[in-house]
Design a protein around this motif. Structure first.
Motif, short mmCIF file in Angstrom:
data_model
loop_
_atom_site.label_atom_id
_atom_site.label_comp_id
_atom_site.label_asym_id
_atom_site.label_seq_id
_atom_site.Cartn_x
_atom_site.Cartn_y
_atom_site.Cartn_z
N ASN A 75 20.20 6.88 -9.39
CA ASN A 75 20.69 7.09 -8.02
C ASN A 75 20.96 5.74 -7.35
OD1 ASN A 75 20.57 9.89 -8.10
ND2 ASN A 75 18.44 9.95 -7.44
N PHE A 76 20.09 4.78 -7.63
CA PHE A 76 20.24 3.43 -7.08
C PHE A 76 21.57 2.81 -7.53
CE2 PHE A 76 19.56 -1.15 -7.12
CZ PHE A 76 18.79 -1.40 -5.99
N VAL A 77 21.87 2.96 -8.81
CA VAL A 77 23.09 2.37 -9.37
C VAL A 77 24.34 3.09 -8.87
CG1 VAL A 77 24.39 1.95 -11.49
CG2 VAL A 77 21.93 1.49 -11.42
N LYS A 78 24.32 4.42 -8.89
CA LYS A 78 25.55 5.14 -8.54
C LYS A 78 25.85 5.08 -7.05
CE LYS A 78 23.68 9.85 -8.00
NZ LYS A 78 23.63 11.21 -8.59
N LYS A 186 6.84 5.61 -3.13
CA LYS A 186 7.58 6.81 -2.71
C LYS A 186 6.66 7.78 -1.98
CE LYS A 186 11.24 8.18 -3.78
NZ LYS A 186 12.48 8.28 -2.97
N ASN A 187 5.44 7.90 -2.45
CA ASN A 187 4.47 8.81 -1.81
C ASN A 187 4.10 8.33 -0.40
OD1 ASN A 187 4.39 10.55 -3.97
ND2 ASN A 187 2.52 9.70 -4.85
N THR A 188 4.20 7.03 -0.16
CA THR A 188 3.89 6.51 1.18
C THR A 188 5.07 6.68 2.14
OG1 THR A 188 4.67 4.26 0.71
CG2 THR A 188 2.37 4.76 0.21
N GLY A 189 6.22 7.10 1.60
CA GLY A 189 7.39 7.31 2.44
C GLY A 189 8.44 6.22 2.36
N VAL A 190 8.25 5.24 1.47
CA VAL A 190 9.25 4.18 1.30
C VAL A 190 10.46 4.75 0.57
CG1 VAL A 190 9.72 1.94 0.23
CG2 VAL A 190 7.48 2.39 1.25
N PRO A 191 11.67 4.57 1.09
CA PRO A 191 12.87 5.14 0.45
C PRO A 191 13.22 4.45 -0.86
CG PRO A 191 13.50 3.76 2.30
CD PRO A 191 12.01 3.86 2.35
N ASN A 192 14.04 5.12 -1.65
CA ASN A 192 14.39 4.65 -2.97
C ASN A 192 14.98 3.25 -2.98
OD1 ASN A 192 14.60 5.53 -5.89
ND2 ASN A 192 16.75 5.02 -5.53
N MET A 194 14.43 0.70 -1.31
CA MET A 194 13.45 -0.37 -1.22
C MET A 194 12.34 -0.21 -2.25
SD MET A 194 11.43 -1.75 2.15
CE MET A 194 9.66 -1.86 1.98
N ALA A 195 11.91 1.02 -2.51
CA ALA A 195 10.81 1.27 -3.44
C ALA A 195 11.15 0.78 -4.85
CB ALA A 195 10.47 2.76 -3.47
N LEU A 196 12.39 0.99 -5.26
CA LEU A 196 12.77 0.64 -6.64
C LEU A 196 12.70 -0.86 -6.90
CD1 LEU A 196 13.71 2.41 -9.09
CD2 LEU A 196 15.95 1.44 -8.68
N PRO A 197 13.38 -1.71 -6.12
CA PRO A 197 13.29 -3.15 -6.41
C PRO A 197 11.89 -3.72 -6.17
CG PRO A 197 14.56 -2.78 -4.40
CD PRO A 197 14.37 -1.45 -5.04
N VAL A 198 11.18 -3.23 -5.18
CA VAL A 198 9.82 -3.74 -4.92
C VAL A 198 8.89 -3.38 -6.07
CG1 VAL A 198 7.78 -3.53 -3.45
CG2 VAL A 198 10.04 -3.82 -2.41
N ALA A 199 8.98 -2.13 -6.54
CA ALA A 199 8.14 -1.71 -7.66
C ALA A 199 8.48 -2.50 -8.92
CB ALA A 199 8.32 -0.21 -7.92
N TYR A 200 9.76 -2.71 -9.13
CA TYR A 200 10.19 -3.48 -10.30
C TYR A 200 9.69 -4.92 -10.22
CZ TYR A 200 13.21 -5.66 -13.79
OH TYR A 200 13.69 -6.37 -14.87
N GLY A 201 9.85 -5.53 -9.04
CA GLY A 201 9.39 -6.90 -8.87
C GLY A 201 7.89 -7.05 -9.03
N MET A 202 7.14 -6.12 -8.43
CA MET A 202 5.68 -6.17 -8.55
C MET A 202 5.25 -5.94 -9.99
SD MET A 202 4.52 -4.12 -5.08
CE MET A 202 2.75 -4.24 -5.43
N GLY A 203 5.84 -4.92 -10.62
CA GLY A 203 5.48 -4.59 -11.99
C GLY A 203 5.73 -5.74 -12.95
N ALA A 204 6.84 -6.46 -12.72
CA ALA A 204 7.18 -7.58 -13.60
C ALA A 204 6.21 -8.75 -13.43
CB ALA A 204 8.61 -8.04 -13.31
N GLY A 205 5.52 -8.79 -12.29
CA GLY A 205 4.62 -9.91 -12.02
C GLY A 205 3.19 -9.69 -12.47
N ILE A 206 2.91 -8.54 -13.06
CA ILE A 206 1.54 -8.21 -13.46
C ILE A 206 1.40 -8.27 -14.98
CG2 ILE A 206 -0.28 -6.46 -13.40
CD1 ILE A 206 1.06 -5.33 -10.88
N ALA A 207 0.47 -9.06 -15.45
CA ALA A 207 0.23 -9.19 -16.90
C ALA A 207 -0.45 -7.92 -17.42
CB ALA A 207 -0.64 -10.40 -17.17
#
Length: 307
Positions: A75-78, A186-192, A194-207
């Protein structure tokens, strides 16, 4: 337009007050034991505050969350405006380090799952590349949005099922910790957007760690919610200060930089969705097609020449 009357004095005093609280033994004890700090910091209690376990024990839950994450990515891409999508895809193709560029993840997963799309890219065939991209987005979106109901009708061994399953697997494998973080946001109400890049950025920073987890307190949940509203008109300094303040002294402190980069990414690209003239229809075919056409006709050959 960004805020022109940003009150640095007020912001500085607020930050110093928060620092004083976060330097106390009481605050550190709560953080060390994954207990919400809302009573100390004066924030209203958020029901979604709590621990986010980053490794799944339930494979069914992992599969469902991975499908939801992959569907969010499609959805983010399209929905991405043409010029934004083109710039981000080109950055991914050329290996440019674009913070939280999850668009590149989608492109790589699609080309790996679909040999025809990969061949079109390698051969510089813009027309076939465009057809494959549009077709995959449509097929994968249908597949994921129905949670396999469509696939059950045509058989689990179908070509669509195989490609979609591979696409989901690659997306989840690229940054596995982004999946549970995306679910929490998403459960906290953050829209797609913003949630997608933030989750991706955070996830990439965790070993990787067998016991990996993060804790979101009420201050952080409210911080993300507020940023949804304020982001478009916030100067970069405020984005950094807001993120630094809510992450300082907590388990998210080391993720300050990835979060800031992801928020900047969202600010610079995603708010365009809110402008009617730039919003793409649900199908997204026109925008995606134009992006693919531009990439195919103008840049694929240049990229492949540099390989």
């Amino acid at each position: 337009m960004e805020e022109e009357n940003f009150n640095w004095a007020e912001e500085y005093i607020d930050i110093q007050n928060q620092k004083n609280i976060k330097n106390t033994n009481a605050y550190e004890t709560l953080i060390d034991n994954n207990i919400d700090t809302n009573e100390l910091t004066g924030h209203e209690k958020e029901t979604q505050a709590g621990v986010v376990h980053l490794n799944y024990k339930d494979e069914k839950e992992k599969e469902t969350d991975s499908y939801n994450y992959a569907r969010g990515l499609l959805n983010f891409v399209k929905d991405m405006p043409e010029e934004t999508g083109k710039a981000l895809m080109l950055a991914a193709l050329n290996g440019t380090d674009v913070a939280a560029n999850v668009v590149g993840v989608a492109f790589n997963a699609m080309t790996n799952a679909d040999p025809a799309m990969q061949a079109a890219f390698n051969n510089g065939d813009g027309k076939k590349f465009k057809e494959s991209l549009n077709s995959n987005i449509k097929k994968f979106s249908n597949y994921l949005s129905t949670q396999k109901e469509e696939v059950r009708k045509i058989g689990e061994g179908s070509d669509v099922s195989s490609k979609a399953a591979e696409f989901v697997a690659m997306i989840a494998q690229d940054t596995p910790y982004a999946v549970p973080i995306y679910k929490k946001l998403k459960n906290t109400g953050v829209p797609n957007w913003m949630a997608l890049p933030v989750a991706y950025g955070m996830g990439a920073g965790i070993a990787f760690d067998d016991d990996a987890e993060i804790f979101l307190n009420s201050e952080q949940v409210q911080g993300f919610k507020k940023m949804v509203v304020d982001l478009e008109n916030s100067p970069e300094e405020k984005i950094f200060n807001t993120t630094y303040r809510m992450a300082e002294g907590t388990g998210l402190g080391f993720l300050t930089s990835p979060i800031v980069k992801a928020l900047k990414y969202a600010k610079n690209n995603i708010p365009k969705f809110t402008q009617p003239q730039n919003t793409i229809s649900v199908g997204g075919a026109a925008s995606v097609g134009a992006v693919a056409e531009n990439i195919g006709n103008n840049t694929i050959s240049k990229v492949t020449e540099n390989k």
